[in-house]
Design a protein around this motif. Structure first.
Motif, PDB file in Angstrom:
ATOM      1  N   GLY A 188      48.129  37.599  54.193  1.00 58.09           N
ATOM      2  CA  GLY A 188      47.989  38.872  53.508  1.00 58.09           C
ATOM      3  C   GLY A 188      48.879  39.932  54.116  1.00 58.09           C
ATOM      4  O   GLY A 188      49.737  39.639  54.933  1.00 58.09           O
ATOM      5  N   CYS A 189      48.680  41.147  53.641  1.00 58.74           N
ATOM      6  CA  CYS A 189      49.318  42.280  54.269  1.00 58.74           C
ATOM      7  C   CYS A 189      50.772  42.486  53.917  1.00 58.74           C
ATOM      8  O   CYS A 189      51.642  41.747  54.332  1.00 58.74           O
ATOM      9  CB  CYS A 189      49.204  42.181  55.780  1.00 58.74           C
ATOM     10  SG  CYS A 189      50.404  43.178  56.621  1.00 58.74           S
ATOM     11  N   CYS A 190      50.999  43.413  53.115  1.00 61.72           N
ATOM     12  CA  CYS A 190      52.374  43.870  52.951  1.00 61.72           C
ATOM     13  C   CYS A 190      52.265  45.324  52.554  1.00 61.72           C
ATOM     14  O   CYS A 190      51.223  45.793  52.143  1.00 61.72           O
ATOM     15  CB  CYS A 190      53.104  43.105  51.865  1.00 61.72           C
ATOM     16  SG  CYS A 190      52.342  43.248  50.269  1.00 61.72           S
ATOM     17  N   ALA A 233      42.218  48.298  58.516  1.00 64.10           N
ATOM     18  CA  ALA A 233      42.805  49.208  59.509  1.00 64.10           C
ATOM     19  C   ALA A 233      44.321  49.032  59.588  1.00 64.10           C
ATOM     20  O   ALA A 233      45.064  50.001  59.771  1.00 64.10           O
ATOM     21  CB  ALA A 233      42.164  48.966  60.876  1.00 64.10           C
ATOM     22  N   HIS A 234      44.785  47.796  59.449  1.00 60.20           N
ATOM     23  CA  HIS A 234      46.236  47.527  59.461  1.00 60.20           C
ATOM     24  C   HIS A 234      46.907  48.293  58.310  1.00 60.20           C
ATOM     25  O   HIS A 234      47.933  48.952  58.505  1.00 60.20           O
ATOM     26  CB  HIS A 234      46.472  46.019  59.350  1.00 60.20           C
ATOM     27  CG  HIS A 234      47.916  45.621  59.239  1.00 60.20           C
ATOM     28  ND1 HIS A 234      48.591  44.985  60.250  1.00 60.20           N
ATOM     29  CD2 HIS A 234      48.817  45.769  58.233  1.00 60.20           C
ATOM     30  CE1 HIS A 234      49.846  44.765  59.873  1.00 60.20           C
ATOM     31  NE2 HIS A 234      50.003  45.227  58.635  1.00 60.20           N
ATOM     32  N   GLU A 235      46.305  48.238  57.127  1.00 63.62           N
ATOM     33  CA  GLU A 235      46.890  48.944  55.983  1.00 63.62           C
ATOM     34  C   GLU A 235      46.783  50.462  56.162  1.00 63.62           C
ATOM     35  O   GLU A 235      47.697  51.203  55.822  1.00 63.62           O
ATOM     36  CB  GLU A 235      46.212  48.505  54.675  1.00 63.62           C
ATOM     37  CG  GLU A 235      46.381  47.030  54.331  1.00 63.62           C
ATOM     38  CD  GLU A 235      47.835  46.595  54.227  1.00 63.62           C
ATOM     39  OE1 GLU A 235      48.670  47.394  53.762  1.00 63.62           O
ATOM     40  OE2 GLU A 235      48.149  45.453  54.618  1.00 63.62           O
ATOM     41  N   ALA A 274      46.887  51.972  58.924  1.00 66.28           N
ATOM     42  CA  ALA A 274      47.904  52.339  59.918  1.00 66.28           C
ATOM     43  C   ALA A 274      49.259  52.531  59.253  1.00 66.28           C
ATOM     44  O   ALA A 274      50.027  53.425  59.639  1.00 66.28           O
ATOM     45  CB  ALA A 274      47.983  51.255  60.992  1.00 66.28           C
ATOM     46  N   HIS A 275      49.567  51.727  58.238  1.00 65.88           N
ATOM     47  CA  HIS A 275      50.829  51.901  57.507  1.00 65.88           C
ATOM     48  C   HIS A 275      50.894  53.292  56.872  1.00 65.88           C
ATOM     49  O   HIS A 275      51.966  53.878  56.738  1.00 65.88           O
ATOM     50  CB  HIS A 275      50.966  50.854  56.402  1.00 65.88           C
ATOM     51  CG  HIS A 275      51.440  49.506  56.879  1.00 65.88           C
ATOM     52  ND1 HIS A 275      52.535  49.333  57.691  1.00 65.88           N
ATOM     53  CD2 HIS A 275      50.968  48.261  56.619  1.00 65.88           C
ATOM     54  CE1 HIS A 275      52.720  48.033  57.918  1.00 65.88           C
ATOM     55  NE2 HIS A 275      51.769  47.367  57.298  1.00 65.88           N
ATOM     56  N   VAL A 276      49.731  53.797  56.456  1.00 66.01           N
ATOM     57  CA  VAL A 276      49.702  55.108  55.800  1.00 66.01           C
ATOM     58  C   VAL A 276      49.756  56.235  56.834  1.00 66.01           C
ATOM     59  O   VAL A 276      50.500  57.206  56.688  1.00 66.01           O
ATOM     60  CB  VAL A 276      48.423  55.265  54.944  1.00 66.01           C
ATOM     61  CG1 VAL A 276      48.390  56.638  54.283  1.00 66.01           C
ATOM     62  CG2 VAL A 276      48.337  54.158  53.899  1.00 66.01           C
ATOM     63  N   VAL A 323      57.630  47.209  62.260  1.00 71.40           N
ATOM     64  CA  VAL A 323      56.643  47.972  61.489  1.00 71.40           C
ATOM     65  C   VAL A 323      55.311  47.215  61.451  1.00 71.40           C
ATOM     66  O   VAL A 323      54.237  47.804  61.627  1.00 71.40           O
ATOM     67  CB  VAL A 323      57.163  48.226  60.047  1.00 71.40           C
ATOM     68  CG1 VAL A 323      56.064  48.779  59.155  1.00 71.40           C
ATOM     69  CG2 VAL A 323      58.353  49.184  60.085  1.00 71.40           C
ATOM     70  N   GLU A 324      55.380  45.910  61.238  1.00 72.54           N
ATOM     71  CA  GLU A 324      54.150  45.118  61.153  1.00 72.54           C
ATOM     72  C   GLU A 324      53.443  45.011  62.511  1.00 72.54           C
ATOM     73  O   GLU A 324      52.212  45.111  62.589  1.00 72.54           O
ATOM     74  CB  GLU A 324      54.439  43.723  60.594  1.00 72.54           C
ATOM     75  CG  GLU A 324      54.929  43.725  59.145  1.00 72.54           C
ATOM     76  CD  GLU A 324      53.965  44.432  58.197  1.00 72.54           C
ATOM     77  OE1 GLU A 324      52.761  44.498  58.491  1.00 72.54           O
ATOM     78  OE2 GLU A 324      54.428  44.949  57.164  1.00 72.54           O
ATOM     79  N   LEU A 325      54.214  44.823  63.563  1.00 73.01           N
ATOM     80  CA  LEU A 325      53.599  44.740  64.895  1.00 73.01           C
ATOM     81  C   LEU A 325      52.962  46.078  65.274  1.00 73.01           C
ATOM     82  O   LEU A 325      51.893  46.123  65.883  1.00 73.01           O
ATOM     83  CB  LEU A 325      54.651  44.329  65.939  1.00 73.01           C
ATOM     84  CG  LEU A 325      55.228  42.915  65.763  1.00 73.01           C
ATOM     85  CD1 LEU A 325      56.302  42.645  66.811  1.00 73.01           C
ATOM     86  CD2 LEU A 325      54.132  41.857  65.840  1.00 73.01           C
ATOM     87  N   THR A 375      58.187  38.648  55.557  1.00 68.27           N
ATOM     88  CA  THR A 375      57.911  40.008  56.003  1.00 68.27           C
ATOM     89  C   THR A 375      57.321  40.078  57.398  1.00 68.27           C
ATOM     90  O   THR A 375      57.450  41.091  58.071  1.00 68.27           O
ATOM     91  CB  THR A 375      56.910  40.693  55.048  1.00 68.27           C
ATOM     92  OG1 THR A 375      55.754  39.861  54.941  1.00 68.27           O
ATOM     93  CG2 THR A 375      57.524  40.894  53.680  1.00 68.27           C
ATOM     94  N   HIS A 376      56.647  39.007  57.817  1.00 66.96           N
ATOM     95  CA  HIS A 376      55.893  39.107  59.062  1.00 66.96           C
ATOM     96  C   HIS A 376      56.489  38.257  60.164  1.00 66.96           C
ATOM     97  O   HIS A 376      57.021  37.188  59.917  1.00 66.96           O
ATOM     98  CB  HIS A 376      54.440  38.707  58.825  1.00 66.96           C
ATOM     99  CG  HIS A 376      53.698  39.747  58.057  1.00 66.96           C
ATOM    100  ND1 HIS A 376      53.916  39.975  56.728  1.00 66.96           N
ATOM    101  CD2 HIS A 376      52.775  40.651  58.444  1.00 66.96           C
ATOM    102  CE1 HIS A 376      53.144  40.964  56.320  1.00 66.96           C
ATOM    103  NE2 HIS A 376      52.445  41.390  57.338  1.00 66.96           N
ATOM    104  N   PRO A 377      56.376  38.723  61.400  1.00 66.85           N
ATOM    105  CA  PRO A 377      56.878  37.966  62.546  1.00 66.85           C
ATOM    106  C   PRO A 377      56.113  36.657  62.703  1.00 66.85           C
ATOM    107  O   PRO A 377      54.983  36.548  62.218  1.00 66.85           O
ATOM    108  CB  PRO A 377      56.577  38.877  63.739  1.00 66.85           C
ATOM    109  CG  PRO A 377      56.208  40.194  63.174  1.00 66.85           C
ATOM    110  CD  PRO A 377      55.723  39.972  61.793  1.00 66.85           C
TER     111      PRO A 377
HETATM  112 ZN   LIG Z   1      51.500  45.309  57.149  1.00 65.08          ZN
END
Ligand SMILES: [Zn+2]
Length: 309
Positions: free
Chosen positions: A11-13, A214-216, A218-220, A233-235, A275-277
């Motif tokens: 997930g997560c983008c 919380a991850h999402e 944090a992006h905001v 950005v993802e880390l 997108t993710h490491p």
């Molecule tokens: Zn993300």
């Protein structure tokens, strides 16, 4: 199999453009509507199979939405001091018949305690100001929604219209919604968060789901630094998520342990991510962030909010 880590890794983008409708019920409705070829209202008599199927969809969707609202609210209220945009929040979700596509409105009326006209309480987050004020599912809202300082919330009661005295919390204005989808995905457009129903179902315990939300968030709260790579950005969002969770009292140590336990199973699938490491890099960074968050936490008074530094 550790489903939480799988859900998180896949997930997560982040989507930073676009402006979306802020009605979660409508979103499930729109998805549900695609299953229809005609406008025939769904009733037990006209289409018994679909009636049963969509009544289940509605009930399950509400249960998911309640869970996401409860966890998201905990994160949004606790982190209000570090959010640039906040709003009053009483822990109430409302809906109206027009939120649902035409064919499933008979179902919505039957199962969701709403009527043809008006706005009704969809659910109340436990231990919220709305809960403390004894507001209950299905009650009709006459005025004062959305909650503001300008006018009190007025509900219809057996004794007539009643203004409810509620002292709202302040919360980050980053609502989280559930979108009916089999794909494992979470995203934000910079204003709100969408979680797929499949991801919510596979997120594990509340801490697992809190980490994704919380991850999402944090992006905001921390827009990407100029020139930062996608991986950076993802880390950063992973690290920030632990801080947001800590502020809301979630078990971040346990969250990272659960995450680590699932890594082996998802190394291959994550390697395909654009997108993710890779998981090992992500886990290493997550462990560092955990230590740093715990170190910072030990330096402040309990209950003091850590900022995203
Ligand atoms: Zn993300």
């Amino acid at each position: 199999m550790n489903r939480f880590a799988g859900a998180l890794l896949l997930g997560c983008c982040v989507v930073l453009s676009g402006c979306k409708e802020v009605v979660s019920v409508a979103k499930v409705g729109v998805r549900a509507e695609r299953a229809f070829q005609d406008d025939t209202p769904i009733t037990p008599v006209s289409q018994p199979d679909r009636y049963a199927m969509f009544s289940d969809i509605l009930k399950v969707h509400r249960a998911r939405a309640e869970r996401v609202a409860r966890i998201s609210r905990a994160l949004r209220v606790a982190n209000a001091p570090i959010c640039s945009v906040t709003r009053p929040d009483i822990g109430l979700s409302t809906h109206q018949l027009s939120d649902y596509p035409e064919p499933i409105r008979p179902l919505a009326m039957h199962f969701m305690e709403i009527e043809e006209d008006g706005r009704f309480v969809h659910f109340v987050v436990p231990d919220s100001p709305a809960d403390d004020a004894d507001i209950r599912r299905g009650e009709r809202i006459l005025s004062g929604w959305p909650v503001s300082d300008a006018a009190p919330l007025t509900l219809e009661t057996e004794q007539g219209p009643q203004a409810i005295a509620i002292d709202p919390d302040t919360a980050c204005a980053i609502p989280a919604f559930v979108v009916q989808s089999d794909r494992l995905n979470a995203s934000t457009d910079g204003r709100e968060i969408d979680l797929s129903s499949a991801l919510v179902d596979q997120a594990g315990d509340d801490s697992g789901l809190a980490f994704i939300i919380a991850h999402e968030m944090a992006h905001v709260i921390r827009p990407p630094a100029e020139g930062a790579s996608r991986w950076d950005v993802e880390l950063q969002a992973d690290a920030d998520a632990l801080v947001l969770m800590r502020n809301a009292g979630f078990d971040i140590d346990g969250t990272v342990r659960v995450w680590a336990a699932g890594v082996e199973l998802h190394r291959d699938s994550q390697a395909l991510s654009l997108t993710h490491p890779p998981v090992d890099i992500r886990l290493q960074a997550l462990r560092r962030a955990l230590s740093e968050t715990q170190r910072r936490s030990s330096l402040v008074a309990p209950g003091e909010v850590l900022r995203l530094d």
